[in-house]
Structures are given as structure tokens and as C-alpha cells.
Design an enzyme around this catalytic site. Sequence first.
Site, mmCIF file in Angstrom:
data_model
loop_
_atom_site.group_PDB
_atom_site.id
_atom_site.type_symbol
_atom_site.label_atom_id
_atom_site.label_comp_id
_atom_site.label_asym_id
_atom_site.label_seq_id
_atom_site.Cartn_x
_atom_site.Cartn_y
_atom_site.Cartn_z
ATOM 1 N N ARG A 36 18.241 -16.745 32.678
ATOM 2 C CA ARG A 36 17.035 -16.656 33.158
ATOM 3 C C ARG A 36 16.058 -17.925 33.436
ATOM 4 O O ARG A 36 15.365 -17.856 34.281
ATOM 5 C CB ARG A 36 16.322 -15.968 31.996
ATOM 6 C CG ARG A 36 16.710 -14.502 32.144
ATOM 7 C CD ARG A 36 15.980 -13.611 31.068
ATOM 8 N NE ARG A 36 16.209 -12.288 31.407
ATOM 9 C CZ ARG A 36 16.112 -11.196 30.346
ATOM 10 N NH1 ARG A 36 15.675 -11.462 29.171
ATOM 11 N NH2 ARG A 36 16.591 -9.993 30.520
ATOM 12 N N LYS A 201 21.937 8.922 27.475
ATOM 13 C CA LYS A 201 21.225 9.688 27.414
ATOM 14 C C LYS A 201 20.604 10.625 28.998
ATOM 15 O O LYS A 201 19.941 9.565 29.540
ATOM 16 C CB LYS A 201 20.151 9.827 26.565
ATOM 17 C CG LYS A 201 20.786 9.731 25.048
ATOM 18 C CD LYS A 201 19.265 8.945 24.313
ATOM 19 C CE LYS A 201 19.668 8.976 22.929
ATOM 20 N NZ LYS A 201 18.581 8.698 22.085
ATOM 21 N N GLY A 351 20.246 -3.937 33.146
ATOM 22 C CA GLY A 351 20.869 -3.533 31.978
ATOM 23 C C GLY A 351 22.336 -3.615 31.585
ATOM 24 O O GLY A 351 23.205 -4.318 32.099
ATOM 25 N N GLY A 374 14.407 -2.768 31.851
ATOM 26 C CA GLY A 374 13.498 -1.485 31.995
ATOM 27 C C GLY A 374 12.653 -1.765 33.280
ATOM 28 O O GLY A 374 12.124 -0.848 33.989
HETATM 29 P P1 AMP Z 1 22.243 3.472 28.712
HETATM 30 O O1 AMP Z 1 21.693 2.223 28.061
HETATM 31 O O2 AMP Z 1 21.596 4.595 28.840
HETATM 32 O O3 AMP Z 1 22.348 3.189 30.149
HETATM 33 O O4 AMP Z 1 23.629 3.795 28.256
HETATM 34 C C1 AMP Z 1 24.501 2.555 27.986
HETATM 35 C C2 AMP Z 1 25.464 3.192 26.917
HETATM 36 O O5 AMP Z 1 25.963 4.431 27.193
HETATM 37 C C3 AMP Z 1 26.729 2.241 26.847
HETATM 38 O O6 AMP Z 1 26.658 1.477 25.654
HETATM 39 C C4 AMP Z 1 27.827 3.061 26.786
HETATM 40 O O7 AMP Z 1 28.961 2.787 25.732
HETATM 41 C C5 AMP Z 1 27.164 4.601 26.256
HETATM 42 N N1 AMP Z 1 28.059 5.575 26.886
HETATM 43 C C6 AMP Z 1 28.205 5.732 28.373
HETATM 44 N N2 AMP Z 1 29.280 6.949 28.428
HETATM 45 C C7 AMP Z 1 29.461 7.221 27.057
HETATM 46 C C8 AMP Z 1 30.311 8.535 26.293
HETATM 47 N N3 AMP Z 1 30.780 9.225 27.139
HETATM 48 N N4 AMP Z 1 29.996 8.533 24.942
HETATM 49 C C9 AMP Z 1 29.273 7.773 24.320
HETATM 50 N N5 AMP Z 1 28.567 6.904 24.802
HETATM 51 C C10 AMP Z 1 28.675 6.523 26.051
#
Ligand code: AMP
Length: 394
Positions: A36, A201, A351, A374
Site C-alpha cells: 500500500r 453469503k 478482498g 469494502g
Molecule cells: P466473501 O468474503 O463473502 O467474499 O467470502 C469469501 C470466503 O468465502 C472465503 O474465505 C471462502 O473460503 C468462503 N467460501 C466460498 N465458498 C464456500 C463454501 N462453499 N463453503 C464455505 N465457505 C466458502
Amino acid sequence: MGKKTIDQVDVSGKTVLMRVDFNVPLDGTRVTDDRRIRMALPSIESVLSRNGRLILMSHLGRPKPGQDNSRFSLRPVAERLGELVDADVLFVEDIVGHEARERAAALQPGQILLLENLRFHEGEKANSPEFSQALASLGDIYCNDAFGTCHNMDASMVGVPMAMGDRPKVAGFLVQKEIRFLSDVLSSPERPFVAILGGAKVSDKINVIRNLLKRCDRVLIGGAMAYTFSLARGGQTGKSLVEPDKTDLARELMEEGGTKLVLPADTHCGDDFRPDCSKLVVPAGEIPDDYEGLDIGPATAALYSDIIEEAKTVVWNGPMGVFEMPPFDEGTRAVAQAIADSSATSIIGGGDSAAAIQKLGFADQVTHVSTGGGASLAMLEGRTFASVEALDEA
Ligand code: AMP
């Protein structure tokens, strides 16, 4: 974008007050990843090479009032910056106090003064007018080069440019580049325009899915959020990570999206959250009770790769599976490979997808990897930023 940039103002003999994102990892006394800091160098050098004085300000971590916050000090950052630039780097602890004002007034062209962590002052998060005014009084020109915090309403991001009045307020090169890709390309993309969204999620990405369904020709869904869609269609999701209270929302998004919204055809599952678990590939919605979905399956990886191959603009945010745990990185790897192979303008949201593309070694084969988690998500939601709106038009 229509914003004035640092190279478009005369900085000679002037003091530029620049908000940078020096929120870097430290091991106590040393910077362990200086990316950064290095990313801010083009804007910093643009001022120094034209005989300007530079006051840099940033936050670091989340210091808590009334606790020992010494581990959030920017002093190690001043030291690292001193090794990266050919200029004196001075450091001042009291941010807007007497000493800071004196040091700012005594600053010579070609010198840098870094202020202590802005979040040590409660006025920063509170966007206090007094704190903003005090910071603004230190500079002749304000520059925002902190994309990672552009979605925040902190004093240094919003209050300070407003308090500058008629004095110039400009974007640094990093902010200019992020906005060019995340805002300008998204508003007039070459088509077909394909978005790939994954991650844990649905609830974190609702507004991103909604906004991109309006703009894209295809929105491909992966990651654990696919299982909430699957549940909404009456599928079996076993022990997978799902949000049962979000199935109505998933149904709404499927109705809104129609054929634009593409869901996985198959799932790579395991009977435990471990690399050496027993594994199985099943059609989507047919995950056995004692298994959980951990990645998209090979048919989905192939389908998504074909769609990406046809695209002229690609935006990707969120991994297709648990990419940190092989072999459940295969789906994410296939998508990253397809994006790297394509000639489309490709934008990788910050991210986890940025981390995945770096880890897989494809970062230099895409058009743009966003630096803000974010902030890039907020841009994909179609939000505008008060911090950027406060800057002068070109
Ligand atoms: P996000 O921060 O919402 O972009 O989510 C990223 C995280 O989602 C990563 O650490 C992944 O390991 C997790 N992830 C993606 N697919 C799955 C899955 N099928 N089951 C559990 N965790 C998941």
C-alpha cells in the site's frame, strides 16, 4: 472520471495535504507488507518532483479509546517510506496540535511530513468539523489517494475536502485509476458484460447482485451463496453453509434476473471442512445430508469458462469455493484462468478475489485488480462516494 487529478494542479512551493491508505500490516515495529505504501508513490513523487511540500495522513487499524494503542502507530510506516523515497520523511505525533502546526509551517519543498494515525483522534471517525478544519488549515491543496477508505465518511475523507473551501481538492493517481475502472467501465461496458460473484453469503452481496443484474448480460453465481439459491429452489444442501432466512430474497433475485442469473450445475462437496475429507461431485441441489458444498463442480467450471470466453467485459468478486483449501480451489482457479485467457477488459474486485488472483499467479494477466475491499464492493453496488464528490471537477 470528471475529477481533477494531482498532476493537473501547480504544486510548486505549495503544501499538499494528501490522504493515503497506509493501513498496512505490522509485526509490532516493522511493516510486513509495504504494497500500500508503494502504491501511493506515484502521487507522492508527482508532488515532490515538482517542488511541492507534502503532508501525508492515514489511518491504521482500529485503535480503541482508553487502551494502549501503540501498536497502531504510523511511526514504522514513516521509516519504511523513508527507505522507498528519495526525500526526508518527518513524523509528528500530535496530528493537529501545536507541534504539528509548527512542523507543517517549517516544511521545505521536497520534504514529507507524516501525521500520526488519524484514528488516534476521535474527530476522525466522527467526521468532526473542528478536526476537519484543523487538518485543512495545514495545506494549500487537498489530495485524496486513499481508495480503500473512499466509502467512509471520516473527517480526512469528507470533512477535510469540504473545509478546504476554494483551495484545490484533487484525486491522486490510485483513486483516479480505481474510479476509471470500477465506475466508468461499469457504466459503459463493452458487451457481452459478464459478472462472476461468489463468496460466503448472499446477504453481503444483495446490492451488488441487484445492481449488476441491471447492467450485465450474465451474472454467474458461485461460492457458498449458491446454496441459498439452491435451497430456495427446493434443493438439498446437506451441511453446506446456507442462509435459510434469505431464501425469499434469493427467489426475488432469481425472478428479477431470469436467464441472466446463472447458477451452478454441479457441486464439489466434502464430508468435512478438511482437505483430506471424503469428496464427491454431485448435481446442484443434490448434496447428501452428511456432505457440504465446498466448490463449484467441473461442469460449472467449464460452463462459466465458456461464458467468460465470449465476454468483452468481466467483473469478478468473490471466490467460487473454499479457495484457501485445495482441492476446493479448483473452481476459483478455473474462473481465474478463463479471465486471464480472455481478451476482455477484466476487473477484479478487492478482498478475497484480489487475494485469490494474486495467489494463483494471474494478477498481471487481468486489466485491473482493485485495491479496496469494502470500497470496490460499494462501487459494484452502484453507490457514489461523498469523498469523491467533494473533489473538484477537471
Ligand atoms: P466473501 O468474503 O463473502 O467474499 O467470502 C469469501 C470466503 O468465502 C472465503 O474465505 C471462502 O473460503 C468462503 N467460501 C466460498 N465458498 C464456500 C463454501 N462453499 N463453503 C464455505 N465457505 C466458502
